[in-house]
Design a protein around this motif. Structure first.
Motif, PDB file in Angstrom:
ATOM      1  N   VAL A 126       0.832  -1.205   0.000  1.00 57.11           N
ATOM      2  CA  VAL A 126       0.000   0.000   0.000  1.00 57.11           C
ATOM      3  C   VAL A 126       0.865   1.253   0.000  1.00 57.11           C
ATOM      4  CG1 VAL A 126      -1.596   1.366   1.417  1.00 57.11           C
ATOM      5  CG2 VAL A 126      -2.031  -1.065   1.045  1.00 57.11           C
ATOM      6  N   ILE A 127       1.884   1.283   0.854  1.00 59.88           N
ATOM      7  CA  ILE A 127       2.759   2.452   0.913  1.00 59.88           C
ATOM      8  C   ILE A 127       3.571   2.577  -0.369  1.00 59.88           C
ATOM      9  CG2 ILE A 127       4.649   3.578   2.171  1.00 59.88           C
ATOM     10  CD1 ILE A 127       3.676   2.138   4.681  1.00 59.88           C
ATOM     11  N   ALA A 128       4.015   1.441  -0.901  1.00 57.80           N
ATOM     12  CA  ALA A 128       4.815   1.447  -2.134  1.00 57.80           C
ATOM     13  C   ALA A 128       4.049   2.087  -3.283  1.00 57.80           C
ATOM     14  CB  ALA A 128       5.224   0.021  -2.500  1.00 57.80           C
ATOM     15  N   ALA A 129       2.730   1.906  -3.288  1.00 64.03           N
ATOM     16  CA  ALA A 129       1.908   2.453  -4.372  1.00 64.03           C
ATOM     17  C   ALA A 129       1.932   3.979  -4.391  1.00 64.03           C
ATOM     18  CB  ALA A 129       0.475   1.952  -4.237  1.00 64.03           C
ATOM     19  N   ARG A 266      12.713   3.513   1.386  1.00 61.25           N
ATOM     20  CA  ARG A 266      11.727   4.592   1.300  1.00 61.25           C
ATOM     21  C   ARG A 266      10.467   4.242   2.095  1.00 61.25           C
ATOM     22  NH1 ARG A 266      11.839   7.962  -3.275  1.00 61.25           N
ATOM     23  NH2 ARG A 266       9.802   8.673  -2.534  1.00 61.25           N
ATOM     24  N   ILE A 267      10.044   2.989   2.022  1.00 61.74           N
ATOM     25  CA  ILE A 267       8.866   2.551   2.786  1.00 61.74           C
ATOM     26  C   ILE A 267       9.110   2.746   4.280  1.00 61.74           C
ATOM     27  CG2 ILE A 267       7.522   0.529   3.489  1.00 61.74           C
ATOM     28  CD1 ILE A 267       7.814  -0.475   0.588  1.00 61.74           C
ATOM     29  N   ASN A 268      10.278   2.311   4.740  1.00 56.57           N
ATOM     30  CA  ASN A 268      10.612   2.453   6.166  1.00 56.57           C
ATOM     31  C   ASN A 268      10.678   3.920   6.577  1.00 56.57           C
ATOM     32  OD1 ASN A 268      10.797  -0.316   6.546  1.00 56.57           O
ATOM     33  ND2 ASN A 268      12.982  -0.395   6.080  1.00 56.57           N
ATOM     34  N   ASP A 269      11.250   4.746   5.705  1.00 54.51           N
ATOM     35  CA  ASP A 269      11.397   6.166   6.023  1.00 54.51           C
ATOM     36  C   ASP A 269      10.049   6.884   6.055  1.00 54.51           C
ATOM     37  OD1 ASP A 269      14.127   5.853   6.164  1.00 54.51           O
ATOM     38  OD2 ASP A 269      14.512   6.609   4.140  1.00 54.51           O
ATOM     39  N   GLU A 270       9.139   6.486   5.177  1.00 55.42           N
ATOM     40  CA  GLU A 270       7.894   7.223   5.009  1.00 55.42           C
ATOM     41  C   GLU A 270       6.700   6.626   5.754  1.00 55.42           C
ATOM     42  OE1 GLU A 270       7.139   8.145   0.902  1.00 55.42           O
ATOM     43  OE2 GLU A 270       9.271   8.490   0.486  1.00 55.42           O
ATOM     44  N   THR A 272       5.913   6.279   8.986  1.00 54.65           N
ATOM     45  CA  THR A 272       5.339   7.055  10.093  1.00 54.65           C
ATOM     46  C   THR A 272       4.523   8.234   9.580  1.00 54.65           C
ATOM     47  OG1 THR A 272       7.191   6.435  11.541  1.00 54.65           O
ATOM     48  CG2 THR A 272       5.874   8.345  12.189  1.00 54.65           C
ATOM     49  N   SER A 273       5.069   8.965   8.626  1.00 58.40           N
ATOM     50  CA  SER A 273       4.333  10.120   8.103  1.00 58.40           C
ATOM     51  C   SER A 273       3.112   9.670   7.301  1.00 58.40           C
ATOM     52  CB  SER A 273       5.242  10.986   7.225  1.00 58.40           C
ATOM     53  OG  SER A 273       5.769  10.232   6.147  1.00 58.40           O
ATOM     54  N   TRP A 274       3.240   8.566   6.564  1.00 61.46           N
ATOM     55  CA  TRP A 274       2.099   8.031   5.806  1.00 61.46           C
ATOM     56  C   TRP A 274       0.963   7.672   6.753  1.00 61.46           C
ATOM     57  CZ3 TRP A 274      -0.463   3.369   6.082  1.00 61.46           C
ATOM     58  CH2 TRP A 274      -1.363   3.077   5.042  1.00 61.46           C
ATOM     59  N   LEU A 275       1.294   6.974   7.851  1.00 57.43           N
ATOM     60  CA  LEU A 275       0.269   6.552   8.807  1.00 57.43           C
ATOM     61  C   LEU A 275      -0.381   7.755   9.480  1.00 57.43           C
ATOM     62  CD1 LEU A 275      -1.206   4.299  10.266  1.00 57.43           C
ATOM     63  CD2 LEU A 275       0.676   4.211  11.925  1.00 57.43           C
TER      64      LEU A 275
END
Length: 287
Positions: A126-129, A266-270, A272-275
């Protein structure tokens, strides 16, 4: 997956407590006795809720957000992908039997692990998208980390480890006289982790062994045997059976692998902000 054991440890708590913390009915059954005095199941449930309830509830809310986003974007995780991840997890534990023992020790089941793998993968997908990675970013990452992708110089080595120099000299004399190195290792080596295998250590890269051991071993030609090498472990006689030269990586050959690494970071970095952004978008009510 990378860091399988770490992932397993991260997911253990919610999976193990889920049945107790969510939808468990009242029960008068006891879970232990102390000098005849009962500790009730309800006492255990209440203690677990108090200690871990908030954490598990937050996990469930996060999972629900991920599921809703996945449904919105028509994103899913295939059974094959889950099975492949589970297989890698088992391999990281030394096989299916060892993994099953770990599951049992943590109060988990194979299905609970696969459910966690599904959610882990679904979250990543989901985040990768929402992440856009350019070819330039991938190429730059490769240039910055080129040494991690190339083939490092390696040797395949065996050794005979002796406790004292006098014995080492006697064994070295036997090696030079033509006696079988492997059999001598089985007979004389005090390294219990390799002696039964004829002293075979396997592939070695620089930085894995004692500095004096490596200096001698990497200086040997294929098929040759060292003089006596003293380290803090004792006295070694080293034999090199294979040499693998260093080889620089070619970007085009591993472009997909580099892309996957960049995406993972990038998934790991983003995450927290995505959530945080998604939590603002959804109406969340805690009872």
């Amino acid at each position: 997956m990378t860091g399988n054991k770490r992932f397993f440890q991260m997911m253990t708590l919610p999976a193990a407590l889920l049945i107790l913390l969510v939808g468990c009915g009242e029960s008068s059954d006891y879970v232990a006795k102390v000098d005849g005095e009962k500790i009730l199941q309800t006492e255990l449930d209440d203690a677990l809720r108090e200690q871990y309830g908030t954490e598990v509830l937050d996990t469930l809310i996060t999972n629900k957000i991920v599921e809703l986003e996945a449904k919105k974007e028509d994103i899913s995780v295939s059974d094959d992908a889950i099975q492949e991840e589970y297989k890698e997890l088992a391999e990281s534990y030394g096989g299916e039997e060892s993994l099953q023992e770990a599951l049992k020790a943590n109060g988990l089941t194979e299905q609970s692990v696969k459910d966690n793998i599904r959610m882990y993968q679904l979250t990543k997908n989901v985040i990768a998208a929402s992440i856009d990675i350019s070819d330039e970013e991938v190429a730059q990452y490769f240039e910055d980390n080129k040494d991690n992708y190339g083939q490092k110089e390696q040797i395949v080595a065996s050794h005979i480890l002796l406790e004292d120099e006098a014995t080492a000299k006697d064994v070295l004399a036997k090696v030079k006289a033509g006696e079988d190195f492997s059999e001598l290792a089985k007979t004389y080596s005090i390294d219990s982790s390799t002696n039964e295998a004829g002293g075979e250590i396997g592939y070695i890269s620089r930085g894995q062994m004692d500095e004096k051991f490596e200096e001698a071993a990497f200086g040997l030609e294929k098929g040759s045997v060292s003089d006596i090498v003293q380290t803090s472990d004792g006295y070694h006689i080293i034999k090199v059976t294979e040499k693998v030269p260093a080889e620089e990586a070619v970007f085009e050959d591993i472009k997909d692998e580099v892309y996957a690494t960049v995406l993972e970071e990038r998934i790991n970095d983003e995450y927290t902000s995505w959530l945080a952004e998604k939590q603002e978008q959804y109406k969340i009510e805690k009872m």
